[in-house]
Design an enzyme around this catalytic site. Sequence first.
Site, PDB file in Angstrom:
ATOM      1  N   GLU A  56       0.831  -1.217   0.000  1.00 25.25           N
ATOM      2  CA  GLU A  56       0.000   0.000   0.000  1.00 25.25           C
ATOM      3  C   GLU A  56       0.861   1.262   0.000  1.00 25.25           C
ATOM      4  OE1 GLU A  56      -2.283  -3.144   2.465  1.00 25.25           O
ATOM      5  OE2 GLU A  56      -0.194  -2.562   2.138  1.00 25.25           O
ATOM      6  N   CYS A  84      -2.424  -2.863   7.378  1.00 25.12           N
ATOM      7  CA  CYS A  84      -1.859  -2.793   8.721  1.00 25.12           C
ATOM      8  C   CYS A  84      -2.017  -1.363   9.246  1.00 25.12           C
ATOM      9  CB  CYS A  84      -0.387  -3.203   8.683  1.00 25.12           C
ATOM     10  SG  CYS A  84       0.707  -1.930   7.989  1.00 25.12           S
TER      11      CYS A  84
END
Length: 157
Positions: A56, A84
């Site tokens: 990401e 996360c």
Amino acid sequence: MRQNVSKYMLKAIRLSEKSVLKGGGPFGAIIVKDGKIVAQAHNSVTIMKDPTAHAEILAIRKACKKLKTFDLSGCVIYTSCEPCPMCLSAIYWAHIDKICFAASNLDASAIGFDDSFIYKEFELDPQLRKVKSEQILRELSLDAFRMWRDKDDKVLY
């Protein structure tokens, strides 16, 4: 429309598989704006020797560079796994409109990627966290904050 969503998620999942084959973690991410892929990346933590090289984060960096902006409003991120805490924070800072994910954080935890302790750490006072924190030179640091506050041509983000 649903077909495109599946297409983008399948691409993110394929990137996660590619990452495993290259020696990275099993994560992939795609950023889409106006129906077009603007960035894609796979986890490269072990490949790049960089703990922030999550799929990401790398996709956000590429999208910002391509679009020449730090504001990814209007974008959707497709990730092969629920982000996360670091990636989720970056997604918020980038102003991405929507997150679509495949595997859950519980799925990731089951194979050794357990970040639940980080969420618990956020709730603790800094001095009680596993990584010890100490606040020093606060007053001196506030000069830069005053400069920012008083700056007429600042760019908010």
